[in-house]
Design a protein around this motif. Structure first.
Motif: not given
Length: 440
Positions: A34-36, A51-54, A204-212
């Motif tokens: 979820l953090a990623l 990331l830290m909040m998760s 917008r999301p800054h890193n879609l590979p990270m989202v996937v």
């Protein structure tokens, strides 16, 4: 002389225990996943904060769960179906030989802990980019005890009113996890207000590979989440496993279909979001519906949630990463559709509308949804207001504009990632960053 009858002491089933050990590890992995997922969806200047909040939720929830949360959620009821007692506070009396069914009680408690952890982490997505980290550290443990723990007792605890008295069904957490996190996220959105530039600036999301990647880890962990809730290596776990896979697939396809028809482009973010929406919806129903029901539940969530994420622009609440649109809406869909698609072969007794059960089960599911959503929203709203009054929940405007990575954590996810956006950086922020770099 008659041979005396002896009874073997109860012992854990090794197969069930092995599966639940694996499932527990899978569910814990969901929080880094979820953090990623969340981290890729925010802008570069607040990636690390997200990331830290998760990650910090893992530590905070674990402490309060072991101290009192488990006992209040799964201890013997002392409040008319509302809350358990403190007899097992601090995990008192739970040695390695203590059993919950066919598995060690300590393992069951740890499995349930991983549910509590990710539920708290889910809430953070609603207030990405603008919450004080110190306020989050206060909010998480108190919220876990006041919101998650009571709802978990209502649904799964001994004598909990939703399961034992109302008769509503929830196999793996549509009510305590999905609806609770979504309703709580909505409350926080309203208390903190929208991000700077909401509906004006591109976010917008800054890193879609990270989202996937994050979505893939969530999907992987979800098999432990849902199939693990059978608490055994058995046919019910297998059915929940297959239903989870199927609903994630139809959720993904449903979202992409809407995007293609509405926008002309099926997107990577849509694929990841659709899969998560389907997984959210099947969570409460994976152990109560057939494969056909799972396919429909996932598809319904993918289609409806793809529209629901846009409601924030019309209703003017800034749900940063669509916790409301995916988890609240998806959780409601999955929980209500139990009343339509529940099969006796899966539930053992209750049947949904489609299988001759009438409207009775659907009515029970509706009561449970409304009660849990209202409770989570109201308590979270009050808690957030109190924290905001005492220490402030919203980050300073300068910190929000510069980015929380630099201003709170004195770090950046990427070299010059924040400075490259042209945001003014205060001398105090630059000084603290230079100090960290020199120490390194």
């Amino acid at each position: 002389m008659e041979t005396p009858v002896t009874f073997a002491a109860p012992h854990a089933d090794t197969g069930d225990t092995a599966w639940l050990l694996a499932a527990t590890a899978l569910v814990l992995l969901m929080t880094p996943g979820l953090a990623l997922f969340y981290g890729g969806m925010v802008r570069t200047k607040s990636v690390l904060n997200m990331l830290m909040m998760s990650f910090v939720s893992i530590a905070l929830v674990t402490v309060v769960w072991l101290a009192a949360g488990y006992s209040l959620a799964f201890g013997d009821d002392v409040g008319g179906g509302l809350i358990g007692g403190l007899k097992q506070a601090g995990m008192a009396g739970l040695g390695p030989d203590s059993l919950h069914g066919t598995v060690p009680t300590l393992l069951f408690a740890t499995f349930q802990l991983t549910f509590a952890i990710i539920t708290a982490a889910l809430v953070s997505g609603a207030i990405a980019d603008r919450a004080k980290f110190a306020a989050w550290l206060v909010f998480v443990p108190v919220w876990a005890l006041l919101v998650y723990v009571p709802v978990a007792h209502w649904v799964w605890g001994p004598g909990g009113w939703i399961m034992a008295h109302l008769g509503a069904l929830d196999f793996a957490g549509g009510l305590p996890v999905e609806i609770t996190s979504g309703a709580s996220g909505l409350a926080l959105c309203l208390v903190l207000g929208p991000r700077l530039g909401f509906k004006k600036d591109a976010m917008r999301p800054h890193n879609l590979p990270m989202v996937v990647l994050g979505a893939g880890l969530l999907w992987f962990g979800w098999f432990g989440f849902n199939a693990g809730s059978a608490l055994g290596a058995n046919g019910l776990a297998a059915a929940a496993f297959l239903n989870t896979l199927a609903a994630g697939c139809t959720g993904l396809l449903g979202w992409l279909f809407v995007e293609q028809k509405r926008d002309g482009h099926p997107t990577t973010l849509g694929a990841a979001s659709g899969a998560v929406a389907g997984l959210v919806a099947i969570t409460p129903s994976c152990g109560t519906v057939s494969l056909l029901g799972a396919l429909v539940v996932g598809l319904a969530a993918g289609v409806v949630c793809s529209y629901a994420v846009g409601w924030k622009f019309k209703l003017n609440y800034d749900d940063s990463l669509d916790v409301v649109g995916v988890h609240l809406v998806g959780g409601v869909i999955g929980t209500l559709l139990i009343g339509v698609f529940a099969e006796k072969a899966m539930t053992g007794s209750a049947e949904g509308l489609l299988y001759g059960g009438g409207l009775a089960q659907l009515g029970k599911q509706l009561v449970a949804v409304v009660a849990v959503a209202a409770y989570a929203f109201l308590v979270t709203f009050g808690l957030a207001k109190l924290i905001d009054k005492v220490m402030g929940f919203r980050a300073d405007e300068e910190h929000e504009h510069t980015g929380l990575d630099l201003t709170v954590h004195a770090e950046t996810a990427y070299d010059h990632g924040v400075l490259g956006h042209g945001a003014p950086v205060s001398s105090s922020v630059l000084s603290s960053t230079q100090k960290v770099q020199s120490q390194a």
